[in-house]
Each structure stands twice: as C-alpha cells, then as structure tokens.
Design a protein around this motif. Structure first.
Motif, short mmCIF file in Angstrom:
data_model
loop_
_atom_site.label_atom_id
_atom_site.label_comp_id
_atom_site.label_asym_id
_atom_site.label_seq_id
_atom_site.Cartn_x
_atom_site.Cartn_y
_atom_site.Cartn_z
N ASN A 45 -5.66 26.46 10.08
CA ASN A 45 -6.22 27.70 10.62
C ASN A 45 -6.83 28.61 9.55
N ILE A 73 3.52 19.69 15.54
CA ILE A 73 3.57 21.12 15.25
C ILE A 73 4.73 21.48 14.33
N GLU A 133 -11.22 21.07 20.78
CA GLU A 133 -9.86 21.58 20.99
C GLU A 133 -9.16 21.73 19.65
N ASP A 134 -8.29 22.73 19.52
CA ASP A 134 -7.56 22.92 18.27
C ASP A 134 -6.75 21.65 18.00
N TYR A 169 9.09 31.80 16.94
CA TYR A 169 7.71 31.32 17.07
C TYR A 169 6.88 32.12 18.07
N MET A 188 -0.10 18.76 20.55
CA MET A 188 1.11 19.17 21.28
C MET A 188 0.91 18.87 22.78
N ARG A 189 -0.31 19.12 23.26
CA ARG A 189 -0.61 18.87 24.68
C ARG A 189 -0.54 17.37 24.97
N PHE A 192 -2.77 22.15 18.54
CA PHE A 192 -2.33 22.41 19.91
C PHE A 192 -2.78 21.31 20.85
#
Ligand SMILES: Cc1[nH+]cc(COP(=O)(O)O)c(/C=N/[C@@H](CC(=O)O)C(=O)O)c1O
Length: 409
Positions: free
Chosen positions: A139, A35, A12-13, A259, A19-20, A16
């Motif tokens: 990234n 983030i 998983e990134d 964003y 954030m989850r 993110f």
C-alpha cells in the motif's frame, strides 16, 4: 457521468483479493498465509485476553458515551503511544518536541504523514522525492502517489542471501538528492522479514545525517517482532537520540489485535533547538487542519481499549505477556517449517525462514510456484512469495512444507 476512459476499471487489491479468494475456496485443506493478521494454533483470530479485560472495563464505565473525540484523538492514548515508541522519560517528550495525532490505524498515519509532507516539505515549490524499500508494503506506493509525492526505490532484499542488500541500500541513499524522504520499517520489515542489525542502523543513520535525509518510520509490529517493545523500537529511539527531525506512523492493529477498530497514531518529532517546542506547536496546528478536513476526529472504541491497557501497569504487563505469546508462536512456526523442509531435503537453503523476523517470511517462491501451490494445494500467499507465518499451526505446517517441497522440485 463517468465514461470508461475517465473511470477505468481498477485491478482488485492484491491482498484483499487474496483474502476473498481464500474465503471462497471450499477445500478442507485450504491454508491462509496471506493477510498479515495473527491467528492462533486453531487458525482462528485471537482477541487478546487483555483486550477482553479492557472491553469489560469499558462496558462497565458509566461515563462511557459516544461523543466526538478531539481532532487529535484521545490524549490518554496518544501520549502513551509516544512513550511506547520513544521510551518513558524520553527528552523529546519532556521538551515538548513531539506532536501526536490519533489516526485511522497505521494506514491513516502513513497517509496523514504523506499529506503533511506533500503540503509542507518542499524544495522550490516542488515535492521532495520519497524513497521506499524494494520490496515494501504493497500500500505504500499508492498512499504517497495519491498525495503527489514522487517516489523512488532503494534496494533492500538480496535474492541470493535472502537477507539485507545493505551495500545496495547505502549506495542508493548516498546517491539520492540531499533531504530526500526515506521510508524505513522500524522492525519486522514487510514483506521480507529482514531487519538491519543495530550496527547497520547506526551506519544508515550516519549516512542519512550526512545527506540531511528525512526519516519516515512506519511501525506496525512493535512488540510483535522480538516480543520486546523496547527492542522493537530501537531504531526509532536511536534516530531520535541522533537528533533527526522525523515522523512515525504507528499501528495498533497487530500488536493489540485491533485490526478492524482502526487504532493508530502519527507522531512528528522536532530536533533539539531553542524554537523546537514552537515548531512542534505549529506542526500540530497544521496536522489538525488536515485531519479535520479528512476524518474530523478518529474512532473512539479502539482508542479507549488501547488507552485502558497502556495506562494501567497490570494490564500493560498482561499485554506484554500476550505479545510474547503471539511472537513466540510465530517463532515456533518458523522453526517447525524450516526443520520440516530440511527433513524433506527440499532443494535450496531454508535458514532464512528462522533468520527473518516478525509476521512474514519471504520464502523465495516464484510467482509460478505461488500460483501452483494455490491451485494444487489451496495454500494462499501473496504472489511475491510472502507468507504470513501466523497462518501456520501445528496441524498444517507439515502439509505446507510438503506442498512447498512439491512446487520447488
Ligand atoms: C508496514 C505496514 N504499515 C502499515 C500497515 C497498515 O496497517 P493498519 O491496519 O492500517 O494499521 C501494514 C499492514 N499490513 C498488513 C495488512 C494490510 O495490507 O493492510 C499486510 O501487509 O498484510 C503494514 O504491514
């Protein structure tokens, strides 16, 4: 079909995923320092007042429709976006040495630049190497790897001083093959918050000139770092004035708070030469082919909002005020966190928290300490110890300082 060996499960990134996990955490004490998105003193996203005004204007515009933009995007945005970076009346703009394309925010701009260079910036048919700072935005690696550009890293962060490893950076750029692509964060370096001084930028430019390196600027925080748009564009303007051929990826996600609207631009700048305008036109024509095949044309809403603000002097002035509010609050949180840690006598030096600039602070916490501060205190930050300073506010800064104190001891 796609057997597992053909399509393995990807991780998983990190960002993110964080954030989850934060959203799933039910603790009332939880703090999101993950983030890189601005939050106000109530830990809420902030729709800039000037963006609200532009939205009102747009909603009352009888001409507004949902037609396609041109492939290169909204010209009233991209022309102002170039001016924002290079300065009003910049010779490069006057001499038509700038090709600008509206992109899917900063990520889309970095990608379009990567794709263009992968196609057209080669030596004997092979892609030249691109050098990324170590560390850099998470990234960057995959964007360039995806288009087949080989990447190396240049040292950037000095763990001891928690500042710039300037000697290491210069040595690496000096040893790189001539004409390498060098990715440079224009201001507010992500994740370290460490920027070269103007004098150090001059030395970097001199070295890169001698090596004929190709600068790839990524600017996602203009106006957000110092609160001053011109100051935050200083490095870019200096390199353009020094006559470099270069590209710039520009994000409006953070400094406009747009964003999710994905507003950004990509710019190519040709050095002064008799055929500069013609080179620029040819580059623009190839960028259009690449853009058309990938997104056809860019999203219209965020572009219109940013364009309305950038093309009206009163709204532009209000935007600058909004930028000072955001950067000012972050600087206040830097000072608050540092002084709390010093009051607590937390082991270690903490001046880097106020020496660093922009959205992030590189705390120096180890991966274990990051895990511990998350499990014991529900405080979320990336595993490299980066914290998004906008996640701090007058209510939680003491709690965060005490938690850092506990995990550091
Ligand atoms: C240096 C840099 N460049 C480009 C981007 C891309 O922004 P865009 O939303 O595509 O305009 C980001 C975003 N950084 C934050 C969010 C993310 O990881 O996408 C972050 O580092 O938290 C950067 O930090």
């Amino acid at each position: 079909n796609f057997p597992a060996e053909a399509v393995p499960q990807a991780p998983e990134d990190p960002l993110f995923g964080l954030m989850r996990a934060y959203k799933a955490d039910q603790s009332p004490d939880k703090v999101d320092l993950g983030i890189g998105a601005y939050r106000d003193d109530n830990a809420k996203p902030w729709v800039l007042p000037v963006v609200k005004k532009a939205d009102e204007i747009l909603r009352n515009d009888p001409e507004a429709n949902h037609e396609y933009l041109p492939i290169a995007g909204l010209a009233s945005l991209t022309s102002k976006a170039a001016e924002l970076l290079l300065g009003t009346g910049a010779p490069a703009i006057a001499e038509k040495r700038v090709a600008s394309v509206q992109t899917i925010s900063g990520t889309g701009a970095v990608h379009l630049g990567a794709l263009f260079l992968a196609r057209f910036y080669k030596v004997n048919g092979a892609n030249r190497t691109l050098y990324l700072s170590n560390p850099t935005w998470a990234n960057h690696h995959q964007i360039f790897t995806n288009v087949g550009i080989p990447i190396e890293q240049y040292p950037y962060f000095d763990k001891k001083t928690k500042g710039l490893d300037f000697e290491g950076m210069k040595a690496s750029l000096a040893n790189a093959p001539d004409r390498s692509i060098i990715l440079l964060h224009a201001c507010a370096h992500n994740p370290t918050g460490v920027d070269p001084t103007p004098e150090q930028w001059r030395e970097i430019a001199e070295l890169m000139k001698a090596k004929k390196h190709f600068p790839f600027f990524d600017t996602a925080y203009q106006g957000f770092a110092s609160g001053d748009l011109d100051r935050d564009a200083g490095a870019i303007r200096y390199f353009v004035e020094q006559g470099f051929e270069l590209v710039i990826a520009q994000s409006f996600a953070k400094n406009f708070g747009l964003y999710g609207e994905r507003a950004g631009c990509f710019h190519f700048v040709a050095p002064p030469a008799p055929d500069a305008a013609e080179v620029t036109t040819r580059v623009a024509s190839q960028l259009a082919i690449l853009q058309r095949s990938e997104i056809s044309n860019p999203p219209i809403y965020g572009a219109r909002i940013a364009s309305i603000v950038l093309n009206d002097k009163d709204l532009f002035a209000e935007w600058q005020e909004n930028l000072r509010t955001m950067s000012g609050r972050i600087i206040a949180m830097r000072q608050a966190l540092r002084s709390k840690l010093e009051e607590l006598g937390t082991p270690g030096q903490w001046n880097h928290i106020t020496d660093q600039i922009g959205m992030f602070s590189f705390t120096g916490l180890s991966e274990t300490q990051v895990q511990k501060i998350r499990s014991d205190f529900h405080i979320y930050m990336t595993k490299n110890g980066r914290i998004s300073m906008a996640g701090l506010n007058t209510r939680n800064v003491e709690y965060v300082a005490k938690a850092i104190d506990r995990v550091v001891r």
